[in-house]
Design an enzyme around this catalytic site. Sequence first.
Site, PDB file in Angstrom:
ATOM      1  N   SER A  61       0.827  -1.198   0.000  1.00 35.02           N
ATOM      2  CA  SER A  61       0.000   0.000   0.000  1.00 35.02           C
ATOM      3  C   SER A  61       0.867   1.256   0.000  1.00 35.02           C
ATOM      4  O   SER A  61       1.732   1.415  -0.850  1.00 35.02           O
ATOM      5  CB  SER A  61      -0.950  -0.041   1.208  1.00 35.02           C
ATOM      6  OG  SER A  61      -1.928   0.966   1.130  1.00 35.02           O
ATOM      7  N   ASP A  77      -8.773  -3.607  -6.356  1.00 33.58           N
ATOM      8  CA  ASP A  77      -8.710  -4.482  -5.180  1.00 33.58           C
ATOM      9  C   ASP A  77      -9.604  -3.979  -4.056  1.00 33.58           C
ATOM     10  O   ASP A  77      -9.387  -4.305  -2.903  1.00 33.58           O
ATOM     11  CB  ASP A  77      -7.267  -4.625  -4.691  1.00 33.58           C
ATOM     12  CG  ASP A  77      -6.692  -3.325  -4.119  1.00 33.58           C
ATOM     13  OD1 ASP A  77      -7.413  -2.322  -4.070  1.00 33.58           O
ATOM     14  OD2 ASP A  77      -5.508  -3.338  -3.721  1.00 33.58           O
ATOM     15  N   HIS A 108      -7.560  -5.566  -0.805  1.00 32.10           N
ATOM     16  CA  HIS A 108      -6.347  -4.776  -0.576  1.00 32.10           C
ATOM     17  C   HIS A 108      -5.495  -5.293   0.583  1.00 32.10           C
ATOM     18  O   HIS A 108      -4.267  -5.365   0.477  1.00 32.10           O
ATOM     19  CB  HIS A 108      -6.731  -3.325  -0.327  1.00 32.10           C
ATOM     20  CG  HIS A 108      -5.575  -2.390  -0.265  1.00 32.10           C
ATOM     21  ND1 HIS A 108      -4.738  -2.159  -1.336  1.00 32.10           N
ATOM     22  CD2 HIS A 108      -5.096  -1.619   0.754  1.00 32.10           C
ATOM     23  CE1 HIS A 108      -3.795  -1.290  -0.989  1.00 32.10           C
ATOM     24  NE2 HIS A 108      -3.989  -0.952   0.268  1.00 32.10           N
TER      25      HIS A 108
END
Length: 646
Positions: free
Chosen positions: A252, A548, A601
Amino acid sequence: MPLIHRKKPTEKPSSPSEDLPDEDDDSQKKSHGKKQNGGTENKVKWSCVDSCCWFIGCVCVTWWFLLFLYNAMPASFPQYVTEAITGPLPDPPGVKLKKEGLKAKHPVVFIPGIVTGGLELWEGKHCADGLFRKRLWGGTFGEVYKRPLCWVEHMSLDNETGLDPAGIRIRAVSGLVAADYFAPGYFVWAVLIANLAHIGYEEKNMYMAAYDWRLSFQNTEVRDQTLSRMKSNIELMVSTNGGKKAVIVPHSMGVLYFLHFMKWVEAPAPMGGGGGPDWCARHIKAVMNIGGPAIAPGFLDTDIFRLQTLQHVMRMTRTWDSTMSMIPKGGDTIWGGLDWSPEHGYTCSGKKQKSNGTRSEDSENLISKTKPVNYGRIISFGKDVAEAPPSEIKNIDFRGAVKGQSIPNNTCRDVWTEYHDMGIGGIKTIAEYKVYTADAVIDLLHYVAPKMMARGSAHFSYGIADDLDDPKYDHPRHWSNPLETKLPNAPEMEIYSLYGVGIPTERSYIYKLNQSPDSCIPFQIFTSAHEEDEDSCLKAGVYNVDGDETVPVLSAGFMCAKAWRGKTRFNPSGIKTYVREYNHSPPANLLEGRGTQSGAHVDIMGNFALIEDIMRVATGGNGSDLGLDQVHSGIFEWSERIDLKL
């Protein structure tokens, strides 16, 4: 008819003294009157923060109870039930690779993303007594609903400096425990760590590069020397592992943070780490980015406009400079304009071309029969505006508009937000502009939140460099923007973009002006804007695209699919890049937990295929061993539509 009758008291003659007013009687009458009126004068005001904290508390209690029941079951019971339903489960990647004879080889460095790393208290105000070195972020979150305003105060940074407020010090938890679990039972890195342990990895060759994710990237070095410690730890692990280069695994926002690190480590001191232009070539084997928001995630919706009832939380998050690292980069060139977008023609029906493991000639979704979505209009005020031809949109420019002094709701003054400084006139001006593309969004943020953006602009930049050799791009504010910086001179290094697909992911929004007198925030997503057609990507005021669930495909894959592919001005040494997509498959039943084939995610961190790819590279493999690209979306077609000078 009442079942019990009260006997009427016998009246007695009153004495002169009884006729005089009694202060005690008056006070009792007043007290009785207050009770009859519902106790309005004694009633404690119930704020939105109280409601939210009680809600979080209920969620946590429910989670703990379910977790208790889960742990109370025999260890083999969930696996037994799951196998009875779905058949025998595959071996975890660690067990599988151990059977193949693979062993730990290259040291592995984990770079956590925003909010997933634990933060603990080292110094605080009186309200935080007893919390020394207790987690204020991560873990059980007990203090959120025990003392919510104290928690908000301590989690906030100084609104002027972006550093610690006076008398408060919160620091990142260190070690693998910093981000193995976000909360009890909710894994982040734990599954990957456990699988690596199967083939011989331990803390001497695994390192969690934890950092205070609230700070701007350069400020993590200014305050905590985090970048220097990361450099030293990588050098130590490489030297103690026979000179074997490290495999870096950012997740991320950690993808942007490590991009910043690669520029910092080679830049001369004092601004940089002084490692020299070949540091990355000497120390890094591969960078395996997971769910990286390289050029924009869903920042605008989550952190700027959508926290409709969490004004205190909005005040807190607006002090976190790191959130501004994720504002869309590249402007209209990357994200599209009023009349085009790279993902034009995408349909959310789920009818997708099957992948053969390489880029497909026709991997894009079937063209929708509904109205095509123009994702380039990131924010539209009204559904009609979102669908209107460009010639019919009449914008009234908000830039330079005079802000009013009056505000729509004076009761919100106890929770500062910069909406108050705009006044009613400024708020209406924003709505009258009607449509905001990526270029206009930057101007919008400067207008809506000038103090926040003034801090952010000192640390981050969002454009595209015309000349990467211009000395101005040596400034740290450009280092986390892949469109304004060069990759290291490390031709043997590899960069992977690993991310999930197959989940509707926010890309653009329909807003409305909220004129409710009870609201402290003047803008709301227009949730009534909705289409039932299965091909439509508009749901509750949000236009979705493939991704995602947090990061859209274009953001996660574009750099490796095009801008860094081969020798380009952004990748002058020709570092090999690979796109590896993992098609989302939800768990078959509740006993599978978050599943082993998820593309979401965070849940993708437990995806067996992704973990196996990382482990094969860590044990000495390369992109060819993994099968090169693995694509299920239209990332290559969408990337080709972007006219970017390479």
